[in-house]
Design a protein around this motif. Structure first.
Motif, short mmCIF file in Angstrom:
data_model
loop_
_atom_site.label_atom_id
_atom_site.label_comp_id
_atom_site.label_asym_id
_atom_site.label_seq_id
_atom_site.Cartn_x
_atom_site.Cartn_y
_atom_site.Cartn_z
N ASP A 189 0.84 -1.20 0.00
CA ASP A 189 0.00 0.00 0.00
C ASP A 189 0.87 1.25 0.00
O ASP A 189 0.59 2.21 -0.73
CB ASP A 189 -0.93 0.03 1.22
N HIS A 190 1.92 1.26 0.82
CA HIS A 190 2.79 2.42 0.90
C HIS A 190 3.35 2.79 -0.47
O HIS A 190 3.30 3.95 -0.89
CB HIS A 190 3.93 2.16 1.88
N ASP A 191 3.88 1.81 -1.17
CA ASP A 191 4.49 2.07 -2.48
C ASP A 191 3.47 2.58 -3.49
O ASP A 191 3.71 3.57 -4.20
CB ASP A 191 5.20 0.82 -3.00
N ARG A 192 2.31 1.93 -3.55
CA ARG A 192 1.28 2.35 -4.51
C ARG A 192 0.72 3.73 -4.16
O ARG A 192 0.46 4.55 -5.04
CB ARG A 192 0.15 1.33 -4.57
N LEU A 193 0.52 3.98 -2.86
CA LEU A 193 -0.05 5.26 -2.44
C LEU A 193 0.94 6.41 -2.58
O LEU A 193 0.54 7.54 -2.86
CB LEU A 193 -0.58 5.15 -1.01
N ALA A 194 2.22 6.14 -2.40
CA ALA A 194 3.23 7.18 -2.64
C ALA A 194 3.20 7.62 -4.09
O ALA A 194 3.25 8.82 -4.40
CB ALA A 194 4.61 6.68 -2.24
N ASP A 195 3.07 6.66 -5.01
CA ASP A 195 2.95 6.99 -6.44
C ASP A 195 1.67 7.77 -6.71
O ASP A 195 1.66 8.73 -7.48
CB ASP A 195 2.96 5.71 -7.29
N LEU A 196 0.57 7.37 -6.07
CA LEU A 196 -0.71 8.05 -6.24
C LEU A 196 -0.63 9.49 -5.74
O LEU A 196 -1.09 10.42 -6.41
CB LEU A 196 -1.82 7.30 -5.50
N ALA A 197 -0.03 9.71 -4.57
CA ALA A 197 0.10 11.06 -4.03
C ALA A 197 0.93 11.93 -4.96
O ALA A 197 0.58 13.10 -5.21
CB ALA A 197 0.73 11.01 -2.63
N ALA A 198 2.00 11.40 -5.49
CA ALA A 198 2.83 12.16 -6.43
C ALA A 198 2.04 12.53 -7.69
O ALA A 198 2.11 13.66 -8.17
CB ALA A 198 4.09 11.37 -6.79
N ALA A 199 1.29 11.57 -8.21
CA ALA A 199 0.49 11.82 -9.41
C ALA A 199 -0.62 12.83 -9.18
O ALA A 199 -1.00 13.57 -10.09
CB ALA A 199 -0.09 10.50 -9.92
N ALA A 200 -1.14 12.90 -7.95
CA ALA A 200 -2.26 13.80 -7.63
C ALA A 200 -1.80 15.16 -7.13
O ALA A 200 -2.64 16.03 -6.87
CB ALA A 200 -3.15 13.14 -6.59
N SER A 201 -0.51 15.39 -7.00
CA SER A 201 -0.01 16.61 -6.36
C SER A 201 -0.41 17.89 -7.09
O SER A 201 -0.60 18.92 -6.44
CB SER A 201 1.49 16.55 -6.17
N ASN A 202 -0.54 17.86 -8.39
CA ASN A 202 -0.96 19.07 -9.12
C ASN A 202 -2.47 19.27 -9.08
O ASN A 202 -2.95 20.39 -9.00
CB ASN A 202 -0.49 19.01 -10.58
N ARG A 203 -3.20 18.18 -9.14
CA ARG A 203 -4.66 18.22 -9.22
C ARG A 203 -5.32 18.42 -7.86
O ARG A 203 -6.29 19.17 -7.73
CB ARG A 203 -5.15 16.92 -9.88
#
Length: 142
Positions: free
Chosen positions: A20-34
């Motif tokens: 979960d940590h790895d997938r959610l870290a990627d998700l947070a990075a992808a959502a940082s602009n939006r």
């Protein structure tokens, strides 16, 4: 009169599985602009989380079924914590990229956490019960 800045309130210890940590870290990075505020909050939660290899049966992980109580209203809600693409509030599927979803992540049954609403108010929620399907299927212990 100067505006008062409310500081973050103390949060309980949380745990997150490595997956979960790895997938959610990627998700947070992808959502940082939006969704910068929610992405930042998710990143902060991941940074303070204890990483575990196996989830305890009552740990709130992705896919966990959670009953939680709003301590202000007393209302109890039942949700499944999901990734944004799977959110469907009518079906009780709550995205981790919401203030409540981020607050729930990593808690265990009985824990409470303060969280900030989108309009800036502080509320507290308490996990009444959580069922982690991965832990149930593998027999993981706390």
């Amino acid at each position: 009169m100067e505006p008062q800045i409310e500081t973050a309130r103390p949060s309980p210890p949380i745990a997150v599985t490595r997956e979960d940590h790895d997938r959610l870290a990627d998700l947070a990075a992808a959502a940082s602009n939006r969704l910068p505020e929610i992405a930042d909050r998710l990143s902060a939660e991941l940074a303070r989380a204890r990483i575990v290899e196996k989830a305890a049966p009552t740990l709130v992980t992705m896919g966990a079924h959670v009953s939680f109580r709003d301590e202000e209203s007393g209302e109890v809600r039942d949700v499944t914590l999901v990734y944004p693409k799977d959110q469907d509030l009518a079906q009780g599927r709550l995205s981790v990229l919401t203030p409540v979803g981020t607050a729930l992540l990593g808690l265990s049954a009985g824990q409470s956490i303060p969280w900030r609403t989108r309009d800036g108010r502080w509320k507290t929620l308490t996990v009444v019960n959580a069922a982690n399907p991965a832990a149930v299927s593998t027999g993981a212990e706390a």
